[in-house]
Design a protein around this motif. Structure first.
Motif, short mmCIF file in Angstrom:
data_model
loop_
_atom_site.label_atom_id
_atom_site.label_comp_id
_atom_site.label_asym_id
_atom_site.label_seq_id
_atom_site.Cartn_x
_atom_site.Cartn_y
_atom_site.Cartn_z
N ILE A 14 -28.72 -3.61 -44.07
CA ILE A 14 -29.13 -3.98 -45.42
C ILE A 14 -28.12 -4.96 -46.02
O ILE A 14 -28.48 -5.95 -46.68
CB ILE A 14 -29.28 -2.72 -46.30
N THR A 15 -26.85 -4.69 -45.78
CA THR A 15 -25.78 -5.56 -46.29
C THR A 15 -25.89 -6.96 -45.71
O THR A 15 -25.83 -7.97 -46.43
CB THR A 15 -24.41 -4.95 -45.97
N VAL A 16 -26.05 -7.05 -44.40
CA VAL A 16 -26.14 -8.36 -43.75
C VAL A 16 -27.40 -9.10 -44.20
O VAL A 16 -27.37 -10.32 -44.42
CB VAL A 16 -26.11 -8.21 -42.22
N SER A 17 -28.50 -8.38 -44.38
CA SER A 17 -29.73 -9.02 -44.86
C SER A 17 -29.52 -9.63 -46.24
O SER A 17 -30.03 -10.72 -46.54
CB SER A 17 -30.87 -8.00 -44.90
N ALA A 18 -28.77 -8.94 -47.10
CA ALA A 18 -28.49 -9.47 -48.44
C ALA A 18 -27.59 -10.70 -48.37
O ALA A 18 -27.73 -11.63 -49.18
CB ALA A 18 -27.85 -8.38 -49.30
N LEU A 19 -26.68 -10.72 -47.41
CA LEU A 19 -25.74 -11.83 -47.29
C LEU A 19 -26.33 -13.02 -46.54
O LEU A 19 -25.80 -14.14 -46.64
CB LEU A 19 -24.48 -11.36 -46.56
N ALA A 20 -27.41 -12.79 -45.81
CA ALA A 20 -27.92 -13.82 -44.89
C ALA A 20 -28.29 -15.12 -45.59
O ALA A 20 -28.12 -16.21 -45.03
CB ALA A 20 -29.13 -13.28 -44.12
N ARG A 21 -28.78 -15.04 -46.82
CA ARG A 21 -29.19 -16.27 -47.49
C ARG A 21 -28.00 -17.08 -48.01
O ARG A 21 -28.18 -18.18 -48.53
CB ARG A 21 -30.17 -15.97 -48.62
N PHE A 22 -26.80 -16.55 -47.83
CA PHE A 22 -25.60 -17.26 -48.28
C PHE A 22 -24.82 -17.88 -47.12
O PHE A 22 -23.64 -18.19 -47.26
CB PHE A 22 -24.70 -16.30 -49.07
N THR A 23 -25.48 -18.04 -45.98
CA THR A 23 -24.87 -18.74 -44.85
C THR A 23 -25.83 -19.80 -44.34
O THR A 23 -27.05 -19.64 -44.43
CB THR A 23 -24.53 -17.77 -43.70
N THR A 24 -25.28 -20.87 -43.79
CA THR A 24 -26.10 -21.92 -43.18
C THR A 24 -26.28 -21.68 -41.68
O THR A 24 -26.96 -22.46 -41.01
CB THR A 24 -25.45 -23.30 -43.39
N THR A 25 -25.68 -20.61 -41.16
CA THR A 25 -25.74 -20.35 -39.71
C THR A 25 -26.28 -18.94 -39.46
O THR A 25 -25.68 -18.16 -38.71
CB THR A 25 -24.36 -20.53 -39.07
N VAL A 26 -27.41 -18.63 -40.07
CA VAL A 26 -27.99 -17.30 -39.96
C VAL A 26 -28.34 -16.95 -38.51
O VAL A 26 -28.36 -15.77 -38.13
CB VAL A 26 -29.22 -17.18 -40.88
N ASP A 27 -28.60 -17.96 -37.69
CA ASP A 27 -28.97 -17.71 -36.30
C ASP A 27 -27.78 -17.74 -35.35
O ASP A 27 -27.95 -17.65 -34.13
CB ASP A 27 -30.01 -18.74 -35.83
N ARG A 74 -30.42 0.70 -52.25
CA ARG A 74 -30.33 1.57 -51.07
C ARG A 74 -28.94 1.60 -50.44
O ARG A 74 -28.73 2.29 -49.44
CB ARG A 74 -31.37 1.21 -50.00
N ILE A 75 -27.98 0.86 -50.98
CA ILE A 75 -26.61 0.95 -50.49
C ILE A 75 -25.68 1.12 -51.69
O ILE A 75 -25.99 0.71 -52.81
CB ILE A 75 -26.19 -0.28 -49.66
N ASP A 76 -24.53 1.73 -51.44
CA ASP A 76 -23.54 1.98 -52.49
C ASP A 76 -22.41 0.97 -52.32
O ASP A 76 -21.59 1.08 -51.41
CB ASP A 76 -23.01 3.41 -52.36
N THR A 77 -22.39 -0.04 -53.19
CA THR A 77 -21.35 -1.07 -53.13
C THR A 77 -20.58 -1.11 -54.43
O THR A 77 -21.10 -0.74 -55.50
CB THR A 77 -21.96 -2.46 -52.86
N THR A 78 -19.35 -1.56 -54.35
CA THR A 78 -18.50 -1.68 -55.53
C THR A 78 -17.57 -2.86 -55.33
O THR A 78 -17.22 -3.21 -54.20
CB THR A 78 -17.69 -0.39 -55.75
N LEU A 79 -17.18 -3.50 -56.43
CA LEU A 79 -16.20 -4.58 -56.34
C LEU A 79 -14.90 -4.04 -55.77
O LEU A 79 -14.53 -2.88 -55.99
CB LEU A 79 -15.95 -5.18 -57.72
N ASP A 80 -14.20 -4.90 -55.06
CA ASP A 80 -12.96 -4.50 -54.42
C ASP A 80 -11.84 -5.45 -54.83
O ASP A 80 -12.05 -6.67 -54.88
CB ASP A 80 -13.12 -4.51 -52.90
#
Length: 211
Positions: free
Chosen positions: A92-105, A197-203
């Motif tokens: 789920i985390t990687v799916s959320a981040l995927a649109r912020f990279t130009t090299t998803v593949d 669906r995930i528990d995230t917090t600023l670090d």
């Protein structure tokens, strides 16, 4: 363990357009894509638990809640483990981040050598002190369908690091802490914190979190 061919590691049942087996995750023979992590020259523990330095913002993905007092054991947390598995949360985390990279593949995965039955895959070894890893290549989408070998699924163990080729973000997921650390840009972290669906917090990378 995933089936292995000279072409690479393949997912059972994944078929290409011509009916052949579709290769999705392959062992890297050359460890140079991970060299940037070694060149961080961070203390090994800081690197594997907090990730590489230099990102604009950081967040933590908490697989279980943070402890509320010193010495609290995982089994003593008020936590019902009926949500997504650890690898599902990572997906789920990687799916959320995927649109912020130009090299998803083109993404890279480090898997800790401490897991059994990986050496026959002949992947390049990345010599992180105390945490030597094998290097694999795949896509961001692969993490969404990853089956953790620790759950007796017959595939690869959960990765210790995940990053795209453009290094727009990086996830450090060591075997010991109850969390993974994500470094990324401001927009990516803001979007991640809103992901359901995930528990995230600023670090705060200058302060060690409760552990």
């Amino acid at each position: 363990m995933l089936p292995f061919t000279l072409a690479g590691v393949v997912r059972a049942g994944a078929l290409s357009a011509d009916g052949g087996v579709q290769v999705t995750i392959t062992p890297c023979r050359d460890g140079s894509p991970a060299r940037w992590l070694i060149d961080q020259r961070r203390d090994w523990w800081d690197l594997v638990t907090r990730g590489p330095s230099g990102y604009e913002r950081y967040a933590r993905l908490r697989f279980i809640p943070d402890p509320t007092y010193d010495g609290q054991r995982e089994m003593d947390t008020d936590f019902t483990n009926d949500g997504p598995s650890g690898i599902a949360q990572l997906g789920i985390t990687v799916s959320a981040l995927a649109r912020f990279t130009t090299t998803v593949d083109e993404c890279y995965f480090l898997i800790w050598e401490g897991y059994e039955n990986l050496d026959h895959l002949r992947a390049a070894t990345v010599s992180i002190p105390e945490r030597p890893c094998y290097l694999f290549r795949g896509t961001a989408e692969d993490v969404s369908t990853w089956k953790d070998a620790r759950d007796d699924s017959g595939e690869l163990p959960i990765p210790a690091f995940v990053w795209p080729a453009d290094r727009a973000w990086c996830i450090a997921n060591d075997v010991d802490p109850h969390f993974a650390t994500i470094g990324a840009g401001e927009s990516a972290i803001s979007d991640l914190l809103r992901t359901a669906r995930i528990d995230t917090t600023l670090d705060d990378p200058t302060t060690y979190p409760p552990f």
